[in-house]
Design a protein around this motif. Sequence first.
Motif, mmCIF file in Angstrom:
data_model
loop_
_atom_site.group_PDB
_atom_site.id
_atom_site.type_symbol
_atom_site.label_atom_id
_atom_site.label_comp_id
_atom_site.label_asym_id
_atom_site.label_seq_id
_atom_site.Cartn_x
_atom_site.Cartn_y
_atom_site.Cartn_z
ATOM 1 N N LEU A 1 0.820 -1.213 0.000
ATOM 2 C CA LEU A 1 0.000 0.000 0.000
ATOM 3 C C LEU A 1 0.854 1.263 0.000
ATOM 4 O O LEU A 1 0.310 2.365 0.030
ATOM 5 C CB LEU A 1 -0.930 0.005 1.221
ATOM 6 C CG LEU A 1 -1.898 -1.178 1.323
ATOM 7 C CD1 LEU A 1 -2.650 -1.144 2.633
ATOM 8 C CD2 LEU A 1 -2.872 -1.177 0.152
ATOM 9 N N CYS A 2 2.169 1.118 -0.011
ATOM 10 C CA CYS A 2 3.071 2.268 0.022
ATOM 11 C C CYS A 2 3.513 2.632 -1.392
ATOM 12 O O CYS A 2 4.087 1.803 -2.098
ATOM 13 C CB CYS A 2 4.301 1.963 0.882
ATOM 14 S SG CYS A 2 3.946 1.676 2.630
ATOM 15 N N SER A 3 3.268 3.850 -1.788
ATOM 16 C CA SER A 3 3.763 4.330 -3.077
ATOM 17 C C SER A 3 5.274 4.524 -2.982
ATOM 18 O O SER A 3 5.839 4.579 -1.890
ATOM 19 C CB SER A 3 3.092 5.651 -3.429
ATOM 20 O OG SER A 3 3.518 6.670 -2.521
ATOM 21 N N PRO A 4 5.960 4.635 -4.128
ATOM 22 C CA PRO A 4 7.405 4.893 -4.081
ATOM 23 C C PRO A 4 7.752 6.132 -3.263
ATOM 24 O O PRO A 4 8.736 6.136 -2.510
ATOM 25 C CB PRO A 4 7.786 5.065 -5.552
ATOM 26 C CG PRO A 4 6.771 4.244 -6.291
ATOM 27 C CD PRO A 4 5.496 4.409 -5.514
ATOM 28 N N GLU A 5 6.947 7.190 -3.387
ATOM 29 C CA GLU A 5 7.217 8.418 -2.639
ATOM 30 C C GLU A 5 7.082 8.193 -1.139
ATOM 31 O O GLU A 5 7.880 8.700 -0.339
ATOM 32 C CB GLU A 5 6.260 9.531 -3.087
ATOM 33 C CG GLU A 5 6.468 9.998 -4.512
ATOM 34 C CD GLU A 5 5.898 9.050 -5.553
ATOM 35 O OE1 GLU A 5 6.242 9.187 -6.746
ATOM 36 O OE2 GLU A 5 5.103 8.159 -5.177
ATOM 37 N N ILE A 6 6.072 7.402 -0.747
ATOM 38 C CA ILE A 6 5.882 7.125 0.677
ATOM 39 C C ILE A 6 7.006 6.239 1.206
ATOM 40 O O ILE A 6 7.502 6.436 2.319
ATOM 41 C CB ILE A 6 4.504 6.477 0.911
ATOM 42 C CG1 ILE A 6 3.395 7.517 0.698
ATOM 43 C CG2 ILE A 6 4.402 5.890 2.316
ATOM 44 C CD1 ILE A 6 1.999 6.969 0.830
ATOM 45 N N LEU A 7 7.429 5.255 0.412
ATOM 46 C CA LEU A 7 8.548 4.397 0.839
ATOM 47 C C LEU A 7 9.804 5.221 1.086
ATOM 48 O O LEU A 7 10.515 5.013 2.083
ATOM 49 C CB LEU A 7 8.824 3.339 -0.229
ATOM 50 C CG LEU A 7 7.976 2.058 -0.182
ATOM 51 C CD1 LEU A 7 8.261 1.212 -1.410
ATOM 52 C CD2 LEU A 7 8.252 1.269 1.089
ATOM 53 N N GLN A 8 10.093 6.155 0.193
ATOM 54 C CA GLN A 8 11.282 6.979 0.363
ATOM 55 C C GLN A 8 11.154 7.881 1.587
ATOM 56 O O GLN A 8 12.135 8.096 2.308
ATOM 57 C CB GLN A 8 11.518 7.814 -0.893
ATOM 58 C CG GLN A 8 11.943 6.977 -2.097
ATOM 59 C CD GLN A 8 12.109 7.798 -3.357
ATOM 60 O OE1 GLN A 8 11.204 8.520 -3.762
ATOM 61 N NE2 GLN A 8 13.256 7.679 -3.986
ATOM 62 N N ALA A 9 9.945 8.384 1.836
ATOM 63 C CA ALA A 9 9.735 9.225 3.017
ATOM 64 C C ALA A 9 9.882 8.409 4.302
ATOM 65 O O ALA A 9 10.457 8.886 5.294
ATOM 66 C CB ALA A 9 8.358 9.877 2.954
#
Length: 495
Positions: free
Chosen positions: A404-412
Motif C-alpha cells: 500500500l506504500c507508493s514509491p514516494e511514501i517508501l522513500q519518506a
Amino acid sequence: MSVFSKATSSFVRQMQGDWDGSLIHVSRPHDSHKLVPLAVVVKRNRYWPWQRPKYQPSDFILRDLLQGDAAFDPDVTESPFISYNETSRDDKSGHWKAKADMVQVDVEGEGSSKRKLSFGNLQNQKVTVKRLLEDCRDRKLDMRHSLVQQVQKRNEVLAVLKERVLTTTPCGITETQKKQGSCMGVLNLMGMLGTEISVQENFSVNVDRDISLEIPAQTVIAYSLLELEIQKGGNFKLCLQPETFGGFESDSGTSSPSFDTVDQQRVGNGIDLSRIQPPKRAPLSALNSELQKQEESLCLLAELPVRRCLFEMLVKSLEDRDTLSLQEQALADWCCRAGVLELQPQSMNAPSCALLDLLSLVPAIQSENGSAAECSPPPQLTAVHLLVSAMEALPDETLFQLTLCSPEILQAIDEFICQLRGSCQPLPDNSVPAILLEEDGKTWKLLEQLLRSSNVTLERVNDGLRAETGSEEGGLPLVLCLTIRGLSSLCNGDD
C-alpha cells in the motif's frame, strides 16, 4: 504460504514452549509419508543470519545410510496428545495518494481473512533415544552413499526424525479471503484558452476466495530432529543437547557445525544473534551497527540499470509469499554458484524466472565461469538477494502494508527511519517528512501499522516522536529497516 503450511506453522507457534523451539512444522502434506521414525531429513542452512534453516525430508531412513547389512528397527512410544482447534481473523486496510504535475492517483485497499482449523485429537510418537544409541554403537555411515555425498558437497546437515505429531482422525482447514480495492485517476488539462478540462477514471476490484482442505488421519503436522555430527571415515555422533549442531568434520580435524554463508565466512547456527535481535524496548539506534554493515551492500541497488523494473517486480512479489520464497531460493543458488546462472524452470514459477532473466541482463552480474569455492558472488547480485531475503523474513501483515506504500511514501518512510535511528533522543515533530502527514492522517496510520507489524512501536512523547523495538524477541525490526532501505534505493534516480 499454502493453507496447510499456515495451519501447521500456527500450531507450532502455539506449542513452541513445550519443545524449546525444536519443533518444525510440515509445510507440505506430500511430505507426511516420508516423515517416519528415524527418517533422514536434510537441513539446508541459509545465507543470512536472520533466515531460518530449511528442512527437506528425504526418501531414506537412517539404516539405509549405514554400512553393513545388520538392520535395526526403532523403538517408538506412542501417547495421546492434545486436541487442537483454532479460529483466526485478520482485517487490514490502507490508502495512498500520489500526485505529480497534472496527474493524481488515489489507491485504497482493504482485506480480511478468516481461517478455521481443526486437527482434532493428535498423537505423539517418540523414538527411544537410549535404544537408538545402543543400536548405533559401532555402526558407521556409508560415506559413498549418494545422499551423503551430495549433502557433504553442499555443506548441508543430515538429521534423523526423533519425534512427530500426527492426526488420528480426518480433519479439515477452511480459509475465507475477501479483498477490495479501488483506484481513482484524475488528469487535469489546460485548454488553449485557459479552460480547465478534468478527466476522471475509477475502477474497483473485489476478490472473494473460499478454500477448504481435508486432511486424512495419520498426517504428520510437526516433528523434531537429532542432527548428526559426522567424522571422517563414517563415525558419527547424535547431537543430544539443545544448541548443539551437526555437520561434517573439516580438513583441520575439527567437526564443523551447521553454518550459514555470510560474506564468504562460515558462521554456525549457534552464533550470538544479539546483533540482529536487539533487547526489548530498545531504541532503533541499537540496530545501527548491523544495519550500516548491510546497507553498504544495499547502496549498490541504486546503481542498477534495471532498478525500476526490478522494483515493480518485487512489489508484485509482496502479494505472494510462495513467489518470494522461490525467488529467494533461486537467488541463493545463484550466489552459491558465484554468479554462474543455471536456470531450473521446473522448480520456479513465471515471476521467479522473470526476475532471473532481468538480472541476467545486468553486465556486472553476468559471469562466464567460476565456482563458489573459488569466487565470491557479484556484489550487485548479493545486494538483490539481501533485499529479497529480508522481504521473505517479514510477516504477512507487513508485506500487505508495504504493497500500500507508493514509491514516494517508501522513500519518506526510509528518510524518517534514518532520522529515528540517528539519535537516542525523541525526534522533533517538524522533522517528519510532509508526505507522511497528508491524507487526514491515513498515511501516518499506515506508517504506524507497518512498524507495529514488525515489532517496532512509534509513540509520541513530550519532546517529540520516539521509535523502539517492541516486547517480542526476534530480528523483525532489522529486516524491516533493510527492506525499506532496499526498496527505497530502487526508487532513486532514473534508469
